[in-house]
Design a protein around this motif. Structure first.
Motif, PDB file in Angstrom:
ATOM      1  N   ALA A 150       0.826  -1.206   0.000  1.00 31.90           N
ATOM      2  CA  ALA A 150       0.000   0.000   0.000  1.00 31.90           C
ATOM      3  C   ALA A 150       0.861   1.258   0.000  1.00 31.90           C
ATOM      4  CB  ALA A 150      -0.926  -0.008   1.207  1.00 31.90           C
ATOM      5  N   GLU A 151       1.904   1.238   0.790  1.00 23.37           N
ATOM      6  CA  GLU A 151       2.761   2.428   0.862  1.00 23.37           C
ATOM      7  C   GLU A 151       3.457   2.675  -0.467  1.00 23.37           C
ATOM      8  OE1 GLU A 151       5.518   4.640   4.142  1.00 23.37           O
ATOM      9  OE2 GLU A 151       5.021   2.525   4.417  1.00 23.37           O
ATOM     10  N   ALA A 152       3.901   1.589  -1.126  1.00 19.15           N
ATOM     11  CA  ALA A 152       4.633   1.742  -2.379  1.00 19.15           C
ATOM     12  C   ALA A 152       3.712   2.102  -3.536  1.00 19.15           C
ATOM     13  CB  ALA A 152       5.383   0.445  -2.698  1.00 19.15           C
ATOM     14  N   ARG A 153       2.535   1.489  -3.580  1.00 20.11           N
ATOM     15  CA  ARG A 153       1.660   1.635  -4.739  1.00 20.11           C
ATOM     16  C   ARG A 153       0.588   2.712  -4.587  1.00 20.11           C
ATOM     17  NH1 ARG A 153       3.877  -0.601  -9.246  1.00 20.11           N
ATOM     18  NH2 ARG A 153       5.169  -2.375  -8.594  1.00 20.11           N
ATOM     19  N   LEU A 154       0.254   3.052  -3.352  1.00 17.97           N
ATOM     20  CA  LEU A 154      -0.775   4.067  -3.123  1.00 17.97           C
ATOM     21  C   LEU A 154      -0.205   5.358  -2.569  1.00 17.97           C
ATOM     22  CD1 LEU A 154      -3.485   1.814  -1.407  1.00 17.97           C
ATOM     23  CD2 LEU A 154      -3.379   2.485  -3.810  1.00 17.97           C
ATOM     24  N   ASP A 155       1.065   5.317  -2.190  1.00 18.06           N
ATOM     25  CA  ASP A 155       1.721   6.471  -1.569  1.00 18.06           C
ATOM     26  C   ASP A 155       0.965   6.911  -0.318  1.00 18.06           C
ATOM     27  OD1 ASP A 155       3.773   8.303  -1.339  1.00 18.06           O
ATOM     28  OD2 ASP A 155       2.727   9.847  -2.507  1.00 18.06           O
ATOM     29  N   LEU A 156       0.490   5.928   0.456  1.00 17.10           N
ATOM     30  CA  LEU A 156      -0.206   6.181   1.707  1.00 17.10           C
ATOM     31  C   LEU A 156       0.427   5.337   2.804  1.00 17.10           C
ATOM     32  CD1 LEU A 156      -3.961   6.092   0.585  1.00 17.10           C
ATOM     33  CD2 LEU A 156      -2.702   8.103   1.373  1.00 17.10           C
ATOM     34  N   THR A 157       0.664   5.939   3.947  1.00 19.14           N
ATOM     35  CA  THR A 157       1.173   5.180   5.080  1.00 19.14           C
ATOM     36  C   THR A 157       0.001   4.523   5.797  1.00 19.14           C
ATOM     37  OG1 THR A 157       3.007   6.724   5.382  1.00 19.14           O
ATOM     38  CG2 THR A 157       2.432   5.315   7.252  1.00 19.14           C
ATOM     39  N   PRO A 158      -0.023   3.191   5.869  1.00 18.01           N
ATOM     40  CA  PRO A 158      -1.156   2.523   6.510  1.00 18.01           C
ATOM     41  C   PRO A 158      -1.305   2.946   7.970  1.00 18.01           C
ATOM     42  CG  PRO A 158       0.092   0.965   5.190  1.00 18.01           C
ATOM     43  CD  PRO A 158       0.909   2.233   5.243  1.00 18.01           C
ATOM     44  N   PRO A 159      -2.523   3.251   8.401  1.00 22.70           N
ATOM     45  CA  PRO A 159      -2.749   3.700   9.782  1.00 22.70           C
ATOM     46  C   PRO A 159      -2.860   2.523  10.739  1.00 22.70           C
ATOM     47  CG  PRO A 159      -4.814   3.702   8.583  1.00 22.70           C
ATOM     48  CD  PRO A 159      -3.760   3.267   7.593  1.00 22.70           C
ATOM     49  N   TRP A 196      -6.196  -0.638  -9.313  1.00 23.15           N
ATOM     50  CA  TRP A 196      -6.184  -2.106  -9.257  1.00 23.15           C
ATOM     51  C   TRP A 196      -4.940  -2.655  -9.975  1.00 23.15           C
ATOM     52  CZ3 TRP A 196      -9.286  -5.648  -6.814  1.00 23.15           C
ATOM     53  CH2 TRP A 196      -9.177  -6.986  -7.223  1.00 23.15           C
ATOM     54  N   GLN A 197      -4.645  -2.117 -11.136  1.00 21.20           N
ATOM     55  CA  GLN A 197      -3.488  -2.601 -11.889  1.00 21.20           C
ATOM     56  C   GLN A 197      -2.189  -2.355 -11.141  1.00 21.20           C
ATOM     57  OE1 GLN A 197      -3.478  -4.551 -14.524  1.00 21.20           O
ATOM     58  NE2 GLN A 197      -5.728  -4.523 -14.429  1.00 21.20           N
ATOM     59  N   ARG A 198      -2.073  -1.195 -10.501  1.00 18.33           N
ATOM     60  CA  ARG A 198      -0.852  -0.918  -9.721  1.00 18.33           C
ATOM     61  C   ARG A 198      -0.697  -1.924  -8.581  1.00 18.33           C
ATOM     62  NH1 ARG A 198      -2.558   4.456  -9.884  1.00 18.33           N
ATOM     63  NH2 ARG A 198      -2.948   4.484  -7.627  1.00 18.33           N
ATOM     64  N   LEU A 199      -1.793  -2.221  -7.894  1.00 19.91           N
ATOM     65  CA  LEU A 199      -1.740  -3.153  -6.771  1.00 19.91           C
ATOM     66  C   LEU A 199      -1.561  -4.589  -7.235  1.00 19.91           C
ATOM     67  CD1 LEU A 199      -4.596  -1.585  -4.616  1.00 19.91           C
ATOM     68  CD2 LEU A 199      -2.147  -1.527  -4.101  1.00 19.91           C
ATOM     69  N   ALA A 200      -2.186  -4.939  -8.366  1.00 11.81           N
ATOM     70  CA  ALA A 200      -2.116  -6.319  -8.865  1.00 11.81           C
ATOM     71  C   ALA A 200      -0.713  -6.700  -9.310  1.00 11.81           C
ATOM     72  CB  ALA A 200      -3.113  -6.507 -10.006  1.00 11.81           C
ATOM     73  N   ASP A 201       0.164  -5.729  -9.519  1.00 11.56           N
ATOM     74  CA  ASP A 201       1.561  -6.043  -9.835  1.00 11.56           C
ATOM     75  C   ASP A 201       2.253  -6.734  -8.669  1.00 11.56           C
ATOM     76  OD1 ASP A 201       1.404  -4.996 -12.367  1.00 11.56           O
ATOM     77  OD2 ASP A 201       2.274  -3.052 -11.845  1.00 11.56           O
ATOM     78  N   GLN A 202       1.751  -6.483  -7.437  1.00 15.33           N
ATOM     79  CA  GLN A 202       2.403  -7.053  -6.263  1.00 15.33           C
ATOM     80  C   GLN A 202       1.448  -7.862  -5.384  1.00 15.33           C
ATOM     81  OE1 GLN A 202       4.577  -4.064  -4.085  1.00 15.33           O
ATOM     82  NE2 GLN A 202       5.998  -3.686  -5.749  1.00 15.33           N
ATOM     83  N   ALA A 203       0.224  -8.055  -5.822  1.00 14.51           N
ATOM     84  CA  ALA A 203      -0.759  -8.798  -5.035  1.00 14.51           C
ATOM     85  C   ALA A 203      -1.620  -9.648  -5.969  1.00 14.51           C
ATOM     86  CB  ALA A 203      -1.643  -7.840  -4.235  1.00 14.51           C
ATOM     87  N   THR A 204      -2.054 -10.801  -5.478  1.00 12.16           N
ATOM     88  CA  THR A 204      -2.832 -11.747  -6.269  1.00 12.16           C
ATOM     89  C   THR A 204      -4.327 -11.529  -6.053  1.00 12.16           C
ATOM     90  OG1 THR A 204      -1.068 -13.395  -6.043  1.00 12.16           O
ATOM     91  CG2 THR A 204      -3.253 -14.197  -6.711  1.00 12.16           C
TER      92      THR A 204
END
Length: 345
Positions: A144-153, A189-197
């Protein structure tokens, strides 16, 4: 209604269930990071100058704590203290709040709340134009941090802005929920799917069961006190706020110890999934309670949340002829004040 699921390549198995052809999806979530379209969840927006005062008089949460950081659990009750909907509440902006719940409950909760809305000059809007996706796995926060540029709370807190919000839910693996405009979904979705199934939302529901989180559907509304869902042990009830609909009954049940049913975890000796509402029976064939939800785990055994009477029962318990084995909840059955949770970042 916006069908934001269609572009993802998921297969609809029912109105609120989607799947992919990913093998062993529950095991994937144990060993890797998975990406989940949360088709069973929905959002109701509460917006207007009087939104905070309105919610304060209807929800079990201390609404002032929903400050753009803390995103508490809440429930909405009848005057008799029965839960019409349980939800997560967060603030999007000043005078703009968002409620996350089972999608099947959005219309009925809106209809219930609209009776009071004109007194507060607020609008209640089902947000079918928003998409909800989940990330599960040990590496989910890093993804999430890498692909969304958000620090998980922290758990039950939020990050993001008025366009998209990232929330953290409890579970046996780290879990993140992203709420975003449906128009932004495909690229995200595509950004996240690069690193998640990609996996179906049964996996998210399984992790809710393992976290001891019982979310009501439309067929289960107006049946339980909040404590029967362990809502006070999850920080979903403020006993320090003023009145709200059903508050007197909820407080009396707590302070007088009159809760006669509780949410429990269990596992069935088999792989047949019981329908919600299926009876849990004791060894004498007496109904002890009913199934709230069930999913297959990574070993193809049915894991269950059920609301059961607290009286001693003749063992073994069964559901549809399958033996029911009690499992430990991941939290103690003790009151947790949301005022304390709000400070845990």
């Amino acid at each position: 209604m916006t069908d934001w699921i269609a572009p993802l390549g998921a297969r609809r198995e029912s109105d609120d269930r989607v799947a992919f052809d990913t093998p062993a999806p529950a095991r994937q979530a144990m060993d890797a990071t998975v990406l989940v379209p949360l088709a069973h969840l929905g959002v109701l927006d509460v917006r207007g100058e009087g939104a905070e005062r309105f919610l304060q008089g209807q929800a079990s949460a201390q609404v002032a704590l929903a400050d753009g950081d803390f995103a508490p659990l809440a429930c909405f009750c009848t005057p008799k203290g029965r839960v019409l909907a349980n939800a997560q509440l967060w603030r999007v902006a000043e005078g703009h709040y968002r409620l996350l719940m089972r999608r099947s409950l959005v219309p009925s909760l809106r209809a219930h709340l609209e009776k009071f809305a004109p007194f507060y000059r607020i609008e209640l809007t089902p947000r079918d134009d928003l998409a909800l996706i989940g990330l599960i796995g040990r590496e989910a926060p890093a993804v999430a941090e890498a692909r969304l540029d958000l620090t998980p709370p922290a758990v039950w807190h939020q990050a993001g802005d008025d366009s998209q919000q990232l929330l953290t839910h409890p579970g046996p693996r780290p879990r993140l929920l992203l709420c975003l405009p449906a128009g932004d979904l495909e690229a995200t979705w595509q950004r996240l799917a690069d690193q998640a199934t990609p996996v179906g939302n049964a996996v998210w529901c399984l992790h809710d069961i393992q976290a001891g989180l019982g979310w009501l559907g439309a067929d289960q509304a107006d049946a339980y006190l909040p404590q029967m869902l362990n809502w006070e042990a999850l920080g979903g009830i403020s006993f320090k706020k003023g009145c709200y609909t059903g508050q007197e009954v909820v407080a009396r049940a707590h302070f007088r110890g009159q809760v006669k049913k509780r949410l429990v975890r269990g596992q069935l000796e088999g792989d047949r999934l019981p329908a919600p509402g299926s009876a849990v029976e004791d060894a004498d064939g007496k109904r002890l309670g009913e199934v709230l939800g069930a999913e297959l785990d990574a070993y193809d055994q049915a894991e269950v949340l059920a609301v059961l009477g607290t009286r001693e029962a003749a063992e073994p318990l069964t559901v549809d002829g399958q033996q029911f084995k009690r499992l430990q909840l991941p939290y103690p059955l003790e009151r947790v004040d949301p005022e304390i949770l709000a400070t845990r970042a």
